[in-house]
Write a protein that holds these residues in place. Structure first.
Motif, PDB file in Angstrom:
ATOM      1  N   ILE A  27       4.122   8.772  -7.198  1.00 17.21           N
ATOM      2  CA  ILE A  27       5.029   7.677  -7.541  1.00 17.21           C
ATOM      3  C   ILE A  27       5.896   7.327  -6.338  1.00 17.21           C
ATOM      4  O   ILE A  27       6.055   6.155  -5.984  1.00 17.21           O
ATOM      5  CB  ILE A  27       5.900   8.062  -8.759  1.00 17.21           C
ATOM      6  N   ILE A  28       6.437   8.340  -5.675  1.00 15.77           N
ATOM      7  CA  ILE A  28       7.283   8.111  -4.504  1.00 15.77           C
ATOM      8  C   ILE A  28       6.472   7.531  -3.350  1.00 15.77           C
ATOM      9  O   ILE A  28       6.927   6.644  -2.641  1.00 15.77           O
ATOM     10  CB  ILE A  28       7.987   9.427  -4.104  1.00 15.77           C
ATOM     11  N   ARG A  29       5.239   8.000  -3.176  1.00 19.00           N
ATOM     12  CA  ARG A  29       4.384   7.479  -2.106  1.00 19.00           C
ATOM     13  C   ARG A  29       4.107   5.992  -2.306  1.00 19.00           C
ATOM     14  O   ARG A  29       4.173   5.197  -1.368  1.00 19.00           O
ATOM     15  CB  ARG A  29       3.071   8.265  -2.045  1.00 19.00           C
ATOM     16  N   LYS A  30       3.829   5.597  -3.548  1.00 17.93           N
ATOM     17  CA  LYS A  30       3.572   4.180  -3.828  1.00 17.93           C
ATOM     18  C   LYS A  30       4.822   3.335  -3.608  1.00 17.93           C
ATOM     19  O   LYS A  30       4.746   2.214  -3.118  1.00 17.93           O
ATOM     20  CB  LYS A  30       3.067   4.007  -5.261  1.00 17.93           C
ATOM     21  N   ALA A  31       5.971   3.876  -3.971  1.00 23.17           N
ATOM     22  CA  ALA A  31       7.222   3.158  -3.746  1.00 23.17           C
ATOM     23  C   ALA A  31       7.487   3.005  -2.249  1.00 23.17           C
ATOM     24  O   ALA A  31       7.873   1.928  -1.789  1.00 23.17           O
ATOM     25  CB  ALA A  31       8.375   3.888  -4.422  1.00 23.17           C
ATOM     26  N   ASN A  32       7.259   4.064  -1.479  1.00 23.20           N
ATOM     27  CA  ASN A  32       7.468   3.989  -0.032  1.00 23.20           C
ATOM     28  C   ASN A  32       6.496   3.018   0.629  1.00 23.20           C
ATOM     29  O   ASN A  32       6.850   2.311   1.563  1.00 23.20           O
ATOM     30  CB  ASN A  32       7.325   5.376   0.605  1.00 23.20           C
ATOM     31  N   ARG A  33       5.263   2.981   0.139  1.00 21.70           N
ATOM     32  CA  ARG A  33       4.285   2.045   0.692  1.00 21.70           C
ATOM     33  C   ARG A  33       4.705   0.606   0.416  1.00 21.70           C
ATOM     34  O   ARG A  33       4.450  -0.291   1.224  1.00 21.70           O
ATOM     35  CB  ARG A  33       2.908   2.330   0.108  1.00 21.70           C
ATOM     36  N   SER A  34       5.401   0.384  -0.689  1.00 29.14           N
ATOM     37  CA  SER A  34       5.895  -0.948  -1.009  1.00 29.14           C
ATOM     38  C   SER A  34       6.935  -1.420  -0.002  1.00 29.14           C
ATOM     39  O   SER A  34       7.064  -2.617   0.249  1.00 29.14           O
ATOM     40  CB  SER A  34       6.502  -0.956  -2.414  1.00 29.14           C
ATOM     41  N   LEU A  35       7.667  -0.487   0.593  1.00 30.41           N
ATOM     42  CA  LEU A  35       8.663  -0.857   1.604  1.00 30.41           C
ATOM     43  C   LEU A  35       8.019  -1.550   2.800  1.00 30.41           C
ATOM     44  O   LEU A  35       8.636  -2.386   3.449  1.00 30.41           O
ATOM     45  CB  LEU A  35       9.422   0.380   2.081  1.00 30.41           C
ATOM     46  N   LEU A  36       6.758  -1.217   3.067  1.00 32.73           N
ATOM     47  CA  LEU A  36       6.060  -1.829   4.197  1.00 32.73           C
ATOM     48  C   LEU A  36       5.725  -3.292   3.949  1.00 32.73           C
ATOM     49  O   LEU A  36       5.394  -4.017   4.887  1.00 32.73           O
ATOM     50  CB  LEU A  36       4.782  -1.049   4.516  1.00 32.73           C
ATOM     51  N   THR A  37       5.808  -3.738   2.702  1.00 34.15           N
ATOM     52  CA  THR A  37       5.468  -5.128   2.395  1.00 34.15           C
ATOM     53  C   THR A  37       6.663  -6.062   2.522  1.00 34.15           C
ATOM     54  O   THR A  37       6.509  -7.268   2.362  1.00 34.15           O
ATOM     55  CB  THR A  37       4.890  -5.250   0.969  1.00 34.15           C
ATOM     56  N   LEU A  38       7.845  -5.516   2.786  1.00 37.28           N
ATOM     57  CA  LEU A  38       9.025  -6.356   2.959  1.00 37.28           C
ATOM     58  C   LEU A  38       8.925  -7.106   4.283  1.00 37.28           C
ATOM     59  O   LEU A  38       8.889  -6.505   5.350  1.00 37.28           O
ATOM     60  CB  LEU A  38      10.299  -5.509   2.926  1.00 37.28           C
ATOM     61  N   THR A  39       8.830  -8.426   4.202  1.00 39.89           N
ATOM     62  CA  THR A  39       8.740  -9.244   5.411  1.00 39.89           C
ATOM     63  C   THR A  39       9.806 -10.331   5.369  1.00 39.89           C
ATOM     64  O   THR A  39      10.125 -10.868   4.309  1.00 39.89           O
ATOM     65  CB  THR A  39       7.360  -9.926   5.540  1.00 39.89           C
TER      66      THR A  39
END
Length: 103
Positions: A27-39
């Motif tokens: 769950i935390i890994r998926k949330a952290n990966r979402s941070l990379l989509t912030l543009t």
């Protein structure tokens, strides 16, 4: 209540406890990966920030709590632009915020 919860009456074995921690780590890994989509795309008079959230509910909720903090940090990052609140795009997992250049 029993349909939605899991009750453990005995001390979990090493294998069981690692399975529970692995699901939380996922769950935390998926949330952290979402941070990379912030543009953020800067134009001459405005800026547009877009952020795509993960599909699973637990990670989505974690990221939703960060929206106000992200807005505050974007405003601090470049003080020439003032970002508004993030708004969820219709039928999407994507949130968007628009900033206008201060005069």
């Amino acid at each position: 209540m029993r349909r939605f919860c899991r009750q453990i009456n005995v001390e979990p074995s090493l294998e069981e406890s690692s399975r529970y921690s692995n699901s939380k780590q996922e769950i935390i890994r998926k949330a952290n990966r979402s941070l990379l989509t912030l543009t953020v795309v800067y134009y001459e008079q405005k800026a547009v920030a877009t952020w795509t959230f993960p599909a699973n509910c637990e990670s989505y909720n974690i990221m939703e709590e960060l929206l106000t903090q992200a807005k505050r940090e974007l405003n601090q990052l470049d003080s020439r632009y003032l970002f508004n609140d993030f708004i969820r795009l219709e039928n999407s997992r994507t949130f968007s915020s628009t900033a206008f250049r201060k005069k």
